[in-house]
Design an enzyme around this catalytic site. Sequence first.
Site, PDB file in Angstrom:
ATOM      1  N   HIS A  74      46.143 -13.292 -11.341  1.00  0.00           N
ATOM      2  CA  HIS A  74      45.706 -14.690 -11.352  1.00  0.00           C
ATOM      3  C   HIS A  74      44.735 -14.927 -12.498  1.00  0.00           C
ATOM      4  O   HIS A  74      43.948 -14.046 -12.860  1.00  0.00           O
ATOM      5  CB  HIS A  74      45.048 -15.069 -10.025  1.00  0.00           C
ATOM      6  N   ASP A  76      42.896 -17.927 -12.350  1.00  0.00           N
ATOM      7  CA  ASP A  76      41.817 -18.763 -11.830  1.00  0.00           C
ATOM      8  C   ASP A  76      40.625 -17.883 -11.472  1.00  0.00           C
ATOM      9  O   ASP A  76      40.764 -16.706 -11.124  1.00  0.00           O
ATOM     10  CB  ASP A  76      42.269 -19.602 -10.635  1.00  0.00           C
ATOM     11  N   ASP A 107      37.616  -9.845 -12.600  1.00  0.00           N
ATOM     12  CA  ASP A 107      38.421 -10.452 -11.525  1.00  0.00           C
ATOM     13  C   ASP A 107      39.036 -11.757 -11.998  1.00  0.00           C
ATOM     14  O   ASP A 107      38.460 -12.819 -11.799  1.00  0.00           O
ATOM     15  CB  ASP A 107      37.545 -10.677 -10.297  1.00  0.00           C
ATOM     16  N   GLU A 141      44.666 -18.076  -6.629  1.00  0.00           N
ATOM     17  CA  GLU A 141      44.344 -16.901  -5.828  1.00  0.00           C
ATOM     18  C   GLU A 141      42.956 -17.034  -5.233  1.00  0.00           C
ATOM     19  O   GLU A 141      42.727 -16.650  -4.088  1.00  0.00           O
ATOM     20  CB  GLU A 141      44.427 -15.633  -6.679  1.00  0.00           C
ATOM     21  N   GLU A 142      42.037 -17.589  -6.011  1.00  0.00           N
ATOM     22  CA  GLU A 142      40.671 -17.767  -5.522  1.00  0.00           C
ATOM     23  C   GLU A 142      40.538 -19.004  -4.640  1.00  0.00           C
ATOM     24  O   GLU A 142      39.508 -19.183  -3.990  1.00  0.00           O
ATOM     25  CB  GLU A 142      39.694 -17.877  -6.700  1.00  0.00           C
ATOM     26  N   GLU A 170      44.195  -6.310  -9.776  1.00  0.00           N
ATOM     27  CA  GLU A 170      42.880  -6.597  -9.205  1.00  0.00           C
ATOM     28  C   GLU A 170      41.913  -5.435  -9.476  1.00  0.00           C
ATOM     29  O   GLU A 170      42.329  -4.283  -9.642  1.00  0.00           O
ATOM     30  CB  GLU A 170      42.995  -6.826  -7.697  1.00  0.00           C
ATOM     31  N   HIS A 368      32.621 -11.880  -9.083  1.00  0.00           N
ATOM     32  CA  HIS A 368      32.058 -13.053  -8.415  1.00  0.00           C
ATOM     33  C   HIS A 368      30.539 -13.158  -8.587  1.00  0.00           C
ATOM     34  O   HIS A 368      29.921 -14.057  -8.008  1.00  0.00           O
ATOM     35  CB  HIS A 368      32.400 -13.070  -6.917  1.00  0.00           C
TER      36      HIS A 368
END
Length: 395
Positions: A74, A76, A107, A141-142, A170, A368
């Site tokens: 992903h 995003d 990520d 995905e997020e 990931e 994150h």
Amino acid sequence: MTLPVNPVDNLAALIRCPSVTPAEGGALTALEKMLKLMGFSANRPVFSDDNTPDIENLYARKSGNGPHLMFAGHTDVVPPGDEKDWKHPPFAAEIEDGVMYGRGAVDMKGGIACFVAAVARHIEKHGNIKGSISFLITGDEEGPAVNGTVKLLEWAKQRGESWDASIVGEPTNPNALGDMIKIGRRGSLSGTITVHGVQGHAAYPHLAENPVRGIVTLVDSLLYPAFDEGTANFQASNLEVTTIDVGNKATNVIPNKATASFNIRFNDTWTAESLQAEIISRLERAARDNRLRQGRETPIKYELTWRERPSHVFLTHDEKLIGTLTASVEAVTGKRPELSTSGGTSDARFIKDYCPVVEFGLTGQTMHMVDERVALADLEGLTQIYERFIADFFG
């Protein structure tokens, strides 16, 4: 024609795209440009659903004779928070002391950048690939994960696509590159319990019905006893209560309603359906327990609602996929990775219905977080692992 062989340049181009979910932010466009330099054909389907944002996705393929390998991920990213808290701007891809800073660095724009570089290096050295490689990349995905991978897989299948194996990029490594390959994931199930009572004055409990007493009883039944003790490949199933709310700002008022939400990560002892049945059974038994409701003869009045669709537990057994990746990691890092099913869910839970899937990427220590970052040495290391894997997978 210059191929995108440098993972640092690739990642910088992706980080500079502010693709905070659900925004595409230019990230898929940047990726598509890299892939087209290598002869990939690309599609950008947009999917919609009620009460969710429209999401743009990317599916690109370079076809050849032989097995079909899918790389999934992903573009995003989660919001950066207050950008003033960052040492370097979150979408600038600035480098300091051999480390690149930026939202999505690990990520998982970093994983995408490395796999692109690995494919480019393979083509540069060997020419055409002895098979097909596809990139299945979402911008959801997020977020809710409704208009992303799950729909993109079905869209591709309807157009005749099928895959022999998949890697999801990931950040799987807890501490250092090469620590861990994810070969499966626990399932996830969430629910909310609501207990209805009768509001009243705290000094006159006989005139009211306190739902807090009921919610405590019901929640306790889900916390003890343990659901299981774990299995050969999975840790014990674990339920966490994530909220308990009464919406009451007054200390002398008995509330009329109490709610509790929970999430359980479960192993292969259970299916989502059998686990739901176990939870319902526990709640039904507990609803008749009036030890905290002296003088009440009727069962606790409650409602149970399941939140979102459950994700199912899975374990990949493909020896070629796991063995080839393990050998590639060991050859580059000098250590044998742990094969694990720990951690949360990912889009691998959707891919497992189409082909064998494993997950391997960068180190996840800063995902994150403010100042999310990746060592340039890790980008090169992961690219070498992916490149070796591609060469050995296609033979």
